[in-house]
Design an enzyme around this catalytic site. Structure first.
Site, short mmCIF file in Angstrom:
data_model
loop_
_atom_site.label_atom_id
_atom_site.label_comp_id
_atom_site.label_asym_id
_atom_site.label_seq_id
_atom_site.Cartn_x
_atom_site.Cartn_y
_atom_site.Cartn_z
N HIS A 101 0.75 -1.28 -0.03
CA HIS A 101 0.11 -0.14 -0.12
C HIS A 101 0.83 1.09 0.06
O HIS A 101 2.14 1.27 0.44
CB HIS A 101 -0.91 0.12 1.26
CG HIS A 101 -0.06 0.15 2.45
ND1 HIS A 101 0.48 -1.02 2.90
CD2 HIS A 101 0.13 1.12 3.45
CE1 HIS A 101 1.14 -0.56 4.26
NE2 HIS A 101 0.52 0.60 4.40
N ASP A 103 0.77 4.97 2.13
CA ASP A 103 -0.33 5.23 3.34
C ASP A 103 -1.24 6.32 3.02
O ASP A 103 -1.06 7.33 2.24
CB ASP A 103 0.99 6.00 4.13
CG ASP A 103 1.64 4.75 5.10
OD1 ASP A 103 1.20 3.43 5.12
OD2 ASP A 103 2.71 5.08 5.57
N HIS A 257 4.66 0.21 0.16
CA HIS A 257 5.58 -0.72 1.19
C HIS A 257 4.68 -1.80 1.80
O HIS A 257 3.46 -1.81 1.64
CB HIS A 257 5.97 0.31 2.28
CG HIS A 257 5.03 1.03 3.16
ND1 HIS A 257 4.29 2.11 2.47
CD2 HIS A 257 4.58 0.92 4.29
CE1 HIS A 257 3.47 2.58 3.65
NE2 HIS A 257 3.57 1.83 4.65
N ARG A 272 5.11 5.72 14.39
CA ARG A 272 5.11 6.12 13.08
C ARG A 272 4.50 7.65 13.42
O ARG A 272 3.62 7.84 13.97
CB ARG A 272 4.37 5.49 12.05
CG ARG A 272 4.42 5.96 10.76
CD ARG A 272 3.70 5.16 9.52
NE ARG A 272 2.33 5.93 9.63
CZ ARG A 272 1.38 5.35 8.76
NH1 ARG A 272 1.42 3.88 8.37
NH2 ARG A 272 0.26 6.03 8.77
C1 SIN Z 1 3.08 0.86 8.03
O1 SIN Z 1 3.36 2.12 8.25
O2 SIN Z 1 2.31 0.26 7.07
C2 SIN Z 1 3.57 -0.16 8.75
C3 SIN Z 1 5.25 -0.59 8.12
C4 SIN Z 1 5.71 -1.50 9.21
O3 SIN Z 1 5.50 -1.62 10.26
O4 SIN Z 1 6.86 -1.87 8.66
#
Ligand code: SIN
Length: 281
Positions: A101, A103, A257, A272
């Site tokens: 995806h 974000d 990612h 995050r």
């Molecule tokens: C995300 O922000 O999608 C999570 C990425 C992760 O935990 O590696």
């Protein structure tokens, strides 16, 4: 500190670079923030090691690159609503972000970048994969590029955060909302021109893109599936192995990612912050 000791080491020819010689716990000078931004634009995702960051310092780092977003469907850290605590407990089965995806493409103005800091990670497993959407676009034939240039796509959180979605699944230490059928839908161009580099990249993703504007879901499926297949080609990806204190900063305008869920029975705790972006053009 300045940028004299700064090193930039690419992880692959297409995407990803490790940056050394910076302490992210101190306020960044304009020169340092400019060097990180330049590396981000060139490599699309950048990585740092051994950074001890308090929640305040993580927010300060994010604010060096713009305004921080507050997630509409996942409750932030107590006292720090701008910080998402991404936690998989040993008893949890499903992780957060465990599918390709970009974000929050489900927002009217999607987010620019995400900065993820590792607090606790399993000894092995829990790596994150990144894929360049510039490379995906550039791999397509001129004929398909010309068709896609005229298309827009509908994005929404309705599936991923819906009753059967992965992001809304119960996890012991995360609080995500289950959204209903009235969740907003927003339309973005399928091909995005990056506002800073001027490069074009694909801007559709399996988590949040539902269909092409004016097409049914059934009509959209085969072409979307083909684009998703190109978008995650191995040659367009890099893979990051986390250690406590590692930081990744990726550009959601040109990167997908995927958080791997291969560490059942172990704990992974990340924080995050997400930096607001611009309208998609
Ligand atoms: C995300 O922000 O999608 C999570 C990425 C992760 O935990 O590696």
């Amino acid at each position: 500190m300045g940028t004299t000791n700064l090193t930039i080491s690419p992880l692959s020819p297409v995407i990803g670079a490790a940056i050394g010689g910076l302490d992210l716990s101190r306020p960044l000078s304009l020169e340092e923030a400019g060097a990180i931004r330049e590396a981000l634009l060139r490599h699309h995702v950048v990585f740092f090691r051994d950074q001890q960051l308090s929640p305040e310092q993580l927010k300060e780092l994010g604010r060096s690159f713009g305004t921080l977003n507050i997630h509409p469907y996942v409750r932030g850290m107590t006292g720090h609503p701008e910080i998402l605590e991404i936690i998989k407990e040993p008893s949890d089965k499903v992780n957060f972000g465990g599918g390709w995806h970009s974000d929050m493409s489900f927002l009217e103005i999607p987010v620019m970048g995400s900065i993820l800091h590792a607090v606790e990670v399993p000894e092995v497993g829990g790596d994150t994969l990144f894929a360049s959407q510039y490379a995906a676009w550039e791999a397509l034939s001129p004929g398909l590029q010309s068709v896609l240039s005229g298309l827009r796509a509908v994005h929404s959180a309705s599936e991923e955060y819906g009753e059967r979605g992965q992001s809304s699944r119960k996890r012991a230490s995360m609080d995500s909302e289950v959204v209903g059928p009235d969740t907003p839908e927003y339309v973005h161009p399928v091909v995005r021109t990056h506002p800073e580099t001027g490069r074009r990249g694909l801007y559709v993703n399996p988590a949040f893109t539902l269909r092409f504007e004016g097409w049914t879901r059934r009509e959209s499926r085969p072409l979307l599936d083909y684009l998703f297949e190109v978008s995650r080609k191995e040659a367009f990806t890099c893979r990051f192995r986390w250690r406590p204190g590692s930081v990744a900063f990726w550009d959601n305008r040109c990167v997908w990612h995927y958080a791997l869920n291969d560490y059942h029975g172990h704990r992974r705790h990340m924080r995050r912050v997400t930096v607001e972006g611009d309208a998609v053009v």
